[in-house]
Design a protein around this motif. Sequence first.
Motif, PDB file in Angstrom:
ATOM      1  N   ARG A  36       0.843  -1.193   0.000  1.00 22.22           N
ATOM      2  CA  ARG A  36       0.000   0.000   0.000  1.00 22.22           C
ATOM      3  C   ARG A  36       0.885   1.252   0.000  1.00 22.22           C
ATOM      4  O   ARG A  36       2.047   1.200   0.388  1.00 22.22           O
ATOM      5  CB  ARG A  36      -0.945   0.024   1.204  1.00 22.22           C
ATOM      6  N   VAL A  46       2.230  -4.918   2.905  1.00 17.28           N
ATOM      7  CA  VAL A  46       1.141  -5.166   3.846  1.00 17.28           C
ATOM      8  C   VAL A  46       1.116  -6.635   4.237  1.00 17.28           C
ATOM      9  O   VAL A  46       1.088  -6.981   5.420  1.00 17.28           O
ATOM     10  CB  VAL A  46      -0.214  -4.761   3.246  1.00 17.28           C
ATOM     11  N   TYR A  57       3.099 -10.402   7.534  1.00 17.97           N
ATOM     12  CA  TYR A  57       2.298  -9.184   7.647  1.00 17.97           C
ATOM     13  C   TYR A  57       3.143  -8.044   8.200  1.00 17.97           C
ATOM     14  O   TYR A  57       4.067  -8.255   8.995  1.00 17.97           O
ATOM     15  CB  TYR A  57       1.117  -9.405   8.601  1.00 17.97           C
ATOM     16  N   VAL A  61      -0.631  -4.250  10.756  1.00 23.20           N
ATOM     17  CA  VAL A  61      -1.886  -4.893  10.370  1.00 23.20           C
ATOM     18  C   VAL A  61      -2.057  -6.272  10.987  1.00 23.20           C
ATOM     19  O   VAL A  61      -3.100  -6.903  10.807  1.00 23.20           O
ATOM     20  CB  VAL A  61      -2.023  -4.991   8.836  1.00 23.20           C
ATOM     21  N   ASP A  87      -5.134   3.232   7.807  1.00 21.52           N
ATOM     22  CA  ASP A  87      -5.098   2.213   6.756  1.00 21.52           C
ATOM     23  C   ASP A  87      -5.467   2.801   5.393  1.00 21.52           C
ATOM     24  O   ASP A  87      -5.358   2.108   4.376  1.00 21.52           O
ATOM     25  CB  ASP A  87      -6.060   1.063   7.079  1.00 21.52           C
ATOM     26  N   TYR A  91      -3.994   0.417  -2.435  1.00 25.11           N
ATOM     27  CA  TYR A  91      -3.477  -0.934  -2.227  1.00 25.11           C
ATOM     28  C   TYR A  91      -3.149  -1.557  -3.577  1.00 25.11           C
ATOM     29  O   TYR A  91      -3.980  -1.554  -4.497  1.00 25.11           O
ATOM     30  CB  TYR A  91      -4.498  -1.775  -1.479  1.00 25.11           C
TER      31      TYR A  91
END
Length: 114
Positions: A36, A46, A57, A61, A87, A91
């Motif tokens: 992202r 991400v 990850y 997140v 967030d 993406y």
Amino acid sequence: VQLQASGGGLVQAGGSLRLSCAAISIFSVRAMGWYRQTPGKQRELVASAPNGGATAYADSVKGRFTISRDNAKNTVYLQMNSLKPEDTAVYYCYAEHASGIRYWGKGTLVTVSS
């Protein structure tokens, strides 16, 4: 070669979204995942899902996002729960060929309102 991403949109904080990305005409994919990017910042990883390997990850997140793949469909998903305003980003999905070449989708915008 094409990656088609979908599922972005506007959601309130605490809500959920599910992104999907289908890799078209790409064979021998060894990994798929999501990055992202927000304006003025570098693109950040991400989540990633390599073939037969452990998913990974970003710390920001963990526990909220889940990556999964449907290898038969060459598709990767990103389930995003408990979304936060931070967030908000575009993406990008990717598919990594066995040669190491990465193919990228065009990006899908996720906006989380407070």
